[in-house]
Design a protein around this motif. Structure first.
Motif, PDB file in Angstrom:
ATOM      1  N   ASP A   1      16.037 -41.798   4.221  1.00 13.00           N
ATOM      2  CA  ASP A   1      17.459 -41.332   4.014  1.00 13.00           C
ATOM      3  C   ASP A   1      17.307 -40.110   3.034  1.00 13.00           C
ATOM      4  O   ASP A   1      17.134 -40.741   1.639  1.00 13.00           O
TER       5      ASP A   1
ATOM      6  N   THR B   1      20.968 -35.742   4.285  1.00 14.01           N
ATOM      7  CA  THR B   1      20.266 -34.618   4.908  1.00 14.01           C
ATOM      8  C   THR B   1      19.164 -35.065   5.868  1.00 14.01           C
ATOM      9  O   THR B   1      18.501 -34.066   6.460  1.00 14.01           O
ATOM     10  N   GLY B   2      19.084 -36.220   6.161  1.00 12.64           N
ATOM     11  CA  GLY B   2      18.073 -36.689   7.139  1.00 12.64           C
ATOM     12  C   GLY B   2      18.289 -36.591   8.419  1.00 12.64           C
ATOM     13  O   GLY B   2      19.317 -36.109   8.980  1.00 12.64           O
ATOM     14  N   ARG B   3      17.365 -36.840   9.081  1.00 13.22           N
ATOM     15  CA  ARG B   3      17.249 -36.742  10.566  1.00 13.22           C
ATOM     16  C   ARG B   3      18.167 -37.726  11.215  1.00 13.22           C
ATOM     17  O   ARG B   3      19.018 -37.828  12.156  1.00 13.22           O
ATOM     18  N   LEU B   4      18.278 -39.101  10.738  1.00 17.77           N
ATOM     19  CA  LEU B   4      19.105 -40.175  11.137  1.00 17.77           C
ATOM     20  C   LEU B   4      20.324 -40.256  10.353  1.00 17.77           C
ATOM     21  O   LEU B   4      21.328 -40.551  11.038  1.00 17.77           O
TER      22      LEU B   4
ATOM     23  N   ARG C   1      23.233 -38.715   8.241  1.00 20.93           N
ATOM     24  CA  ARG C   1      23.843 -37.266   8.050  1.00 20.93           C
ATOM     25  C   ARG C   1      25.339 -37.535   7.512  1.00 20.93           C
ATOM     26  O   ARG C   1      25.946 -38.584   8.146  1.00 20.93           O
TER      27      ARG C   1
END
Length: 144
Positions: free
Chosen positions: A64, A82-85, A87
């Motif tokens: 995260d 700001t992560g891929r998983l 948000r």
């Protein structure tokens, strides 16, 4: 879909002490279940600083990444995930009360699998609640 999760815990410790423990990012592993955090940019004590938190066991888990968007000691700290998983946004508020304070943890998260949220919500609320109790114990000077 954006979902909201809010948990709170009364803590018998001074707000400034609770905020100091809460925002000591490397100490997150002492109170936040299964999570290690670190500062990856800036000083970790101001808007624009970046954080990274890994939640899981061993290599099984998720990263995260966050940016601090609000810094108001000893009252609140807010982040943008700001992560891929993960948000969305998150905020910790430390609200003075007689004999201590109340800590609130609020997340507004983008959930990709809307159908799973009714199952995930109680697990997340339990995870957050246990973590806040451990934070309170640590801020009072006791192991959680």
């Amino acid at each position: 879909m954006t979902v909201r999760l809010l948990v709170g815990e009364d803590v018998a410790a001074e707000p400034s002490r609770v905020f100091a423990v809460l925002t000591d990012w490397p100490r997150h592993q002492e109170w936040m279940l299964l999570t290690r955090a670190e500062v990856t940019g800036g000083d970790g004590r101001s808007a624009g600083s970046r954080l990274s938190a890994f939640t899981g066991v061993g290599v099984l888990g998720f990263l995260d990444t966050m940016e601090i968007t609000g810094w108001d000691p000893p009252r609140s700290v807010s982040v943008r995930h700001t992560g891929r998983l993960v948000r969305g946004t998150g905020e910790f508020r430390v609200l003075p009360r007689p004999g201590g304070c109340r800590v609130e943890w609020e997340e507004l998260l983008e959930v990709p699998a809307e159908a799973l949220w009714p199952l995930a919500r109680p697990v997340a609320a339990l995870f957050f609640g246990v973590s806040l109790r451990r934070l309170g114990a640590l801020a009072r000077g006791r192991e959680g």
